[in-house]
Motif scaffolding. Structure first.
Motif: not given
Length: 679
Positions: A280-309
């Motif tokens: 999940f740490g690697s997934m967070k890093a990879v997905v974060g590098s794909w998405l542009p900075a902003g709220d949507f990236r924060s939602l996916v990485t910090d909300g979904v991946i970090s929370g469920v992981g």
């Protein structure tokens, strides 16, 4: 002696309708093992319609025909002496709403105790429903010198008889062939009614009634078809039971077994937990590098991946725990544990029958409260319902694992001690509160437990694996629904409203820019990290969750060692206990930049501090949080079930109130003492 005759099995005419085959048998006859053999992992668990009793349904194919396999609760007869027997009887008769009547019944009979099992067989066979008798544990019977004349038994029962060993798979192919032949040759595709002899279910007492005739018939059939004896087995069982059911040695053995299990959990789960955390740490890093900075990236990485992981990282421990519990149950040991604990339970005012719901409570308090219906006395049942949520359920395991890992991540033995202590505290609290209730608002005498002790046998690894996978699948499903929604909601609360960086962070950003211009990249990176940390903390504190936590929750929870972030996590966990782990993952995982070397939740929590720089998750805080979650309700769905089972919100309110006060008081005492001792 009086004898009874059984009709020759006949099949109903072919009618287009779903085909259902039920598995019926005495408790401990091996129904679950056979169910798993026939259905594999193509099974689902749910309650019978309109009841609180669990059923399992699975799919299998026989002679090219898809069949639904129904695993009925264990029963000794069709007289419906208990709620489980009533449901099993109604299922066989096709009287359960929303469920098809079985077109056939597979009777699972214990080869080592065939005569006792034949009483139920006589009742089911007399219904005229096509049956197949599966003589299970035939390997144990051979080992103990018991010989069964299958041909003679087939003549007496008037139906196919197949010797099997569901644990090893012996005879399963022959059983599948018999079921397929029944389906193919007889054309069973419906569940229309077969004739029922009048008065079959009318008698509920013994002595000069059909019950006596059935016992006589079972004895006659057993005498004709069974030879040999099992005295050696009985002697060994009695010798072992002298220790495992001893009032003192038995209790010590029970806690030693549990301590060993928890040690194994921590030892075996370490590697898969690290792998999941890294994934999940690697997934967070990879997905974060794909998405542009902003709220949507924060939602996916910090909300979904970090929370469920942060919740799924504890999946190995949950699976391993239920794997070992299944082994203990299959071996016959858990029944001995129930017998040993019954003595203690009755002394504090709990009925002996409460032990079954208590075992269920270690999976989830909701079905445990439902299972308390087996307790006839209303006062005993109310006491049991009030204290059941104190027993450690599977939802608490991620919290225990998180706290234990913070304290003793590299010491499995101490981790096992803390885990065992948490379970022990829940048991002691439940027994203590039962003692209080039975001597205050719910006085009355309790009844002893009447429990059959099954024989010892080697546990079925296949069944234990199925149980672990099934529990893990339910946990993942919850993480993918309820926990995911809560993570997204909590992310929104911790993200909005937006706030400007604090003045200190702005100054650091300016200094970093000057250093970068001067060519000192290393120093600039250090300042940028400090500025990002200040910005993230400021944004969290000034978010809606931060304002609620700092202004309302923290003043109340600070005496327990909880800051606003822990307090918000505690509040969110009232939807489901394990949500606090994902909540902390969201709260502490904020920030737009995702580092490749993300330390994960445990690493982040271990370095968290108060505003003055003091460590947040000290030993005192960890112990306080552990005690709070052992004793607090933290599960509103349980409150709904308590209200439904008691018929009043008063009892549900009392349950929530006393557990909250108990948890807060105990956590306060633990935190103050641990802080004083630890300086």
């Amino acid at each position: 002696m009086t004898t009874i005759s059984l009709p020759v099995q006949t099949a109903p005419p072919r009618v287009n309708a779903p085909l259902c085959i039920a598995l019926a048998g005495n408790p401990n006859a091996g129904k679950t093992s056979l169910f798993n053999r026939l259905t594999g992992l193509r099974a689902k668990t749910a309650n019978f319609p309109g009841t609180t009793i669990e059923r399992r349904c699975g799919r299998a194919t026989f002679a090219g025909v898809p069949v639904e396999i129904l695993d009925l609760p264990g029963l000794y007869g069709l007289s419906a002496a208990t709620s489980e027997e009533r449901i099993a009887r109604d299922s066989i008769l096709g009287q359960v709403p929303g469920q098809a009547k079985p077109a056939a019944v597979v009777l699972i009979l214990d080869a080592t105790n065939l005569e006792r099992n034949l009483y139920l067989a006589s009742q089911v066979l007399e219904l005229g429903i096509p049956c197949i008798a599966a003589i299970n544990m035939i390997d144990l019977a051979r080992r103990e010198g018991i010989r069964i004349d299958i041909e003679a038994l087939r003549r007496d029962l008037g139906c196919p008889v197949v010797p099997i060993c569901a644990r090893s798979g012996e005879g399963i192919a022959e059983l599948r062939h018999e079921i397929g032949r029944l389906v193919e040759d007889s054309g069973l595709e419906s569940s229309n009614a077969w004739p029922l002899p009048e008065g079959l279910l009318a008698c509920g007492s013994c002595g000069g009634c059909p019950h006596r005739a059935r016992y006589d018939w079972a004895e006659q059939v057993g005498g004709r078809c069974v030879s040999g004896q099992m005295a050696a087995r009985g002697g060994r069982t009695e010798a072992i039971d002298r220790f495992l059911t001893h009032p003192v040695v038995g209790v010590a053995a029970f806690f030693a077994v549990m301590l060993t299990i928890f040690y194994m959990i921590f030892s075996l789960a370490a590697v898969p937990m690290d792998l999941i955390d890294g994934f999940f740490g690697s997934m967070k890093a990879v997905v974060g590098s794909w998405l542009p900075a902003g709220d949507f990236r924060s939602l996916v990485t910090d909300g979904v991946i970090s929370g469920v992981g942060s919740v799924l990282v504890f999946l190995p421990q949950i699976c391993i725990l239920f794997f070992f519990i299944a082994l203990l149950e299959d071996s016959g040991y858990l029944a001995r544990a129930a017998f040993v604990m019954d003595r203690l339970m009755r002394r504090v005012g709990l009925p002996g029958k409460a032990f079954v719901p208590m075992l269920s409570a270690h999976a989830c308090a909701i079905p445990a409260i439902m299972a308390s219906r087996v307790i006839e006395d209303r006062r005993d049942r109310l006491v049991t319902i009030l204290v059941l949520p104190l027993f450690t359920c599977s939802a608490r395991l991620p919290v225990y694992a998180m706290v234990t890992a913070l304290l003793f991540r590299d010491n499995p033995l101490m981790g096992a001690v803390v885990f065992t202590g948490a379970y022990f505290l829940g048991v002691v609290a439940a027994l203590g509160m039962a003692f209080v209730f039975k001597r205050t608002i719910l006085p009355g005498e309790t009844k002893p437990l009447v429990l059959e002790l099954p024989g010892y046998k080697l546990p079925n690894l296949r069944n234990a694996l199925y149980e672990a996978v099934n529990r893990g699948r339910l946990f993942v499903r919850k993480a993918g629904t309820v926990i995911l929604l809560i993570c997204i909601g909590l992310w929104a609360l911790t993200t909005y409203p937006k706030s400007e960086p604090p003045a200190e962070a702005v100054a650091l950003y300016a200094q970093a820019a000057d250093l970068q211009a001067a060519g000192d990249a290393s120093a600039a990176d250090d300042l940028l990290a400090q500025a990002d940390h200040l910005t993230t903390r400021h944004a969290s504190e000034h978010s809606l969750a931060g304002m609620i936590g700092r202004n309302i929750l923290e003043p109340v929870m600070k005496p327990l060692g909880f800051d606003w972030r822990i307090s918000v996590g505690v509040l969110s966990s009232f939807a489901a206990r394990e949500v606090i782990v994902s909540s902390l993952g969201v709260i502490f995982g904020l920030g737009d930049e995702v580092a490749q070397d993300d330390p994960g939740l445990l690493g982040t929590l271990s370095t968290a501090t108060w505003p003055d720089g003091a460590p947040l998750f000290t030993t005192a805080t960890c112990l306080s949080l552990l005690v709070f979650f052992v004793l607090a309700m933290q599960c509103l769905p349980t409150q709904v079930v308590t209200r439904r089972e008691t018929g009043s919100w008063t009892w549900a309110g009392l349950q929530l109130g006393y557990m909250t006060i108990l948890a807060y008081t105990a956590a306060f005492v633990v935190y103050q003492i641990a802080s004083a001792v630890g300086g």
